[in-house]
Write a protein that holds these residues in place. Structure first.
Motif, PDB file in Angstrom:
ATOM      1  N   ALA A 118      12.601  31.400 -46.408  1.00 35.24           N
ATOM      2  CA  ALA A 118      11.937  30.777 -47.488  1.00 35.24           C
ATOM      3  C   ALA A 118      12.522  29.689 -48.154  1.00 35.24           C
ATOM      4  CB  ALA A 118      11.241  31.812 -48.597  1.00 35.24           C
ATOM      5  N   ALA A 119      14.090  30.014 -48.587  1.00 32.30           N
ATOM      6  CA  ALA A 119      15.053  29.350 -49.236  1.00 32.30           C
ATOM      7  C   ALA A 119      15.533  28.353 -48.424  1.00 32.30           C
ATOM      8  CB  ALA A 119      15.982  30.335 -49.818  1.00 32.30           C
ATOM      9  N   SER A 120      15.286  28.216 -47.196  1.00 36.15           N
ATOM     10  CA  SER A 120      15.818  27.359 -46.151  1.00 36.15           C
ATOM     11  C   SER A 120      15.354  26.002 -46.236  1.00 36.15           C
ATOM     12  CB  SER A 120      15.990  27.688 -44.613  1.00 36.15           C
ATOM     13  OG  SER A 120      14.363  27.592 -44.233  1.00 36.15           O
ATOM     14  N   PRO A 121      15.749  24.879 -45.604  1.00 38.47           N
ATOM     15  CA  PRO A 121      14.945  23.500 -45.731  1.00 38.47           C
ATOM     16  C   PRO A 121      13.645  23.617 -44.986  1.00 38.47           C
ATOM     17  CG  PRO A 121      17.490  23.143 -45.322  1.00 38.47           C
ATOM     18  CD  PRO A 121      17.285  24.927 -45.130  1.00 38.47           C
ATOM     19  N   GLU A 122      13.680  24.230 -43.813  1.00 39.67           N
ATOM     20  CA  GLU A 122      12.306  24.474 -43.188  1.00 39.67           C
ATOM     21  C   GLU A 122      11.291  25.144 -44.136  1.00 39.67           C
ATOM     22  OE1 GLU A 122      15.256  25.421 -41.978  1.00 39.67           O
ATOM     23  OE2 GLU A 122      15.814  24.032 -40.702  1.00 39.67           O
ATOM     24  N   GLY A 123      11.800  26.240 -44.911  1.00 35.05           N
ATOM     25  CA  GLY A 123      10.705  26.941 -45.633  1.00 35.05           C
ATOM     26  C   GLY A 123      10.138  28.134 -44.916  1.00 35.05           C
ATOM     27  N   LEU A 124       9.198  28.915 -45.611  1.00 35.44           N
ATOM     28  CA  LEU A 124       8.475  30.097 -44.940  1.00 35.44           C
ATOM     29  C   LEU A 124       7.125  29.633 -44.947  1.00 35.44           C
ATOM     30  CD1 LEU A 124       8.639  32.854 -43.809  1.00 35.44           C
ATOM     31  CD2 LEU A 124       8.076  33.474 -46.470  1.00 35.44           C
ATOM     32  N   ARG A 125       6.507  29.596 -43.804  1.00 34.14           N
ATOM     33  CA  ARG A 125       5.090  29.316 -43.509  1.00 34.14           C
ATOM     34  C   ARG A 125       4.215  30.330 -43.094  1.00 34.14           C
ATOM     35  NH1 ARG A 125       4.933  23.513 -43.711  1.00 34.14           N
ATOM     36  NH2 ARG A 125       6.831  22.527 -43.724  1.00 34.14           N
ATOM     37  N   ALA A 126       2.827  30.408 -43.502  1.00 35.27           N
ATOM     38  CA  ALA A 126       1.829  31.024 -42.978  1.00 35.27           C
ATOM     39  C   ALA A 126       0.903  30.230 -42.263  1.00 35.27           C
ATOM     40  CB  ALA A 126       0.965  31.806 -44.293  1.00 35.27           C
ATOM     41  N   GLY A 127       1.226  30.105 -41.039  1.00 36.46           N
ATOM     42  CA  GLY A 127       0.323  28.867 -40.318  1.00 36.46           C
ATOM     43  C   GLY A 127       1.092  27.826 -40.547  1.00 36.46           C
ATOM     44  N   ARG A 128       0.335  26.832 -40.929  1.00 38.80           N
ATOM     45  CA  ARG A 128       0.886  25.437 -41.176  1.00 38.80           C
ATOM     46  C   ARG A 128       1.429  25.387 -42.801  1.00 38.80           C
ATOM     47  NH1 ARG A 128      -3.115  21.168 -37.868  1.00 38.80           N
ATOM     48  NH2 ARG A 128      -2.617  22.066 -35.715  1.00 38.80           N
ATOM     49  N   LYS A 129       0.824  26.127 -43.415  1.00 35.60           N
ATOM     50  CA  LYS A 129       1.127  26.117 -44.896  1.00 35.60           C
ATOM     51  C   LYS A 129       2.482  26.559 -45.453  1.00 35.60           C
ATOM     52  CE  LYS A 129      -1.313  26.739 -49.345  1.00 35.60           C
ATOM     53  NZ  LYS A 129      -2.568  27.011 -49.978  1.00 35.60           N
ATOM     54  N   ARG A 130       3.395  25.779 -46.035  1.00 37.62           N
ATOM     55  CA  ARG A 130       4.550  26.410 -46.515  1.00 37.62           C
ATOM     56  C   ARG A 130       3.966  27.150 -47.769  1.00 37.62           C
ATOM     57  NH1 ARG A 130      10.325  23.027 -47.284  1.00 37.62           N
ATOM     58  NH2 ARG A 130      11.257  24.846 -48.307  1.00 37.62           N
TER      59      ARG A 130
END
Length: 288
Positions: A118-130
């Motif tokens: 979640a803290a990374s540049p890519e983030g944590l997603r549920a499906g396509r939604k960050r």
């Protein structure tokens, strides 16, 4: 491989159609071993051990909710499909569903991985939604060995898509339940008004991996694609049990009966006395 299962279900039926559902629904719940707990003009509830099914009136609909333990009971006796097909015999809408997967793995490492993602540049997603980092709610519990476990709620309750990951082993032990003997991490996808259907309640595999892969877990091979408002499926209609079969199931699973039998067994002649009470009750019921 562990299977995805439905751990909570909410369905609405228009009030005009409820009379067509009420009788068959009560029958399939009775066949599942569930006993009526209370009923009035606007609500009724059935219970088996820790599981409940409730039907309540809200404006122009009857909302039916089934807890995880109630759904597990229906799966165990082969009547989940019958329960769902009873609801599906009239127009209805799935308004809420929890698609759940349990994995035998230590939870602390999972929680750390998800927080780092979640803290990374890519983030944590549920499906396509960050999922914004600020929407993560983490609750920690200190274990006897000094490690921290707990849970992560990904977003507020009002979200249509809300993954929750927590330590199922620790939760069970905190409730005083037996230690399963292995680490269990529960991945729970809580959904509201996303276009889920009764098919997804019967088999939530596709909808679970639609949103939980790849960030929460890598999807296994050959997972079917999920589409909202999916059609083209059929659920078996329930075959009613005989009165004797229904009575046997209710009798075997009733905590009240078990408690009365224990009490009757605690004094001489108690079992005969209990049987006599049952005969008297049956006689007075027939006379009425």
């Amino acid at each position: 491989m562990a299977e995805v299962f439905c751990d909570d279900l909410r369905v609405t039926v228009p009030l005009d159609y409820w009379p067509d559902v009420a009788g068959p629904l009560a029958a399939v719940l009775a066949d599942s071993g569930m006993a009526p707990e209370f009923q009035d003009d606007k609500r009724q509830q059935w219970r088996v051990q820790g599981g409940t099914v409730r039907a309540e009136t809200y404006r122009l609909v009857r909302a039916v909710s089934a807890s995880g333990q109630a759904l597990a009971r229906m799966r165990a006796v082969g009547l989940l499909g019958g329960f769902l097909s009873t609801l599906g015999a009239v127009p209805c809408k799935v308004t809420g569903l929890h698609a759940t997967l349990d994995r035998e793995e230590p939870t602390p490492e999972v929680l750390e991985r998800l927080m780092a993602k979640a803290a990374s540049p890519e983030g944590l997603r549920a499906g396509r939604k960050r999922i914004p980092l600020g929407d993560l709610q983490r609750y920690l519990v200190r274990l006897p060995d000094g490690t921290d476990t707990g849970s992560i709620y990904c977003g507020p309750k009002t979200n249509e898509i809300r993954p929750v990951v927590y330590d199922k082993r620790e939760e069970r032990m905190a409730k005083g339940l037996p230690d399963p003997g292995v680490d269990i991490t529960r991945y729970e996808l809580r959904l509201r008004d996303v276009g889920a259907t009764l098919r997804d309640a019967f088999d939530p595999t596709a909808i679970f991996w639609k949103y939980m892969a790849p960030d929460f877990l890598p999807a296994p091979e050959n997972v079917p694609d999920w589409v909202p408002h999916g059609e083209g499926y059929a659920l078996d209609k329930p075959v009613p049990l005989s009165p004797a079969e229904r009575l046997s199931r209710r009798f075997s699973d009733s905590l009240d009966v078990a408690d009365m039998v224990r009490l009757a067994s605690s004094f001489p002649g108690g079992v005969d006395y209990l049987c006599d009470l049952v005969r008297r009750r049956a006689s007075s019921t027939v006379l009425q």
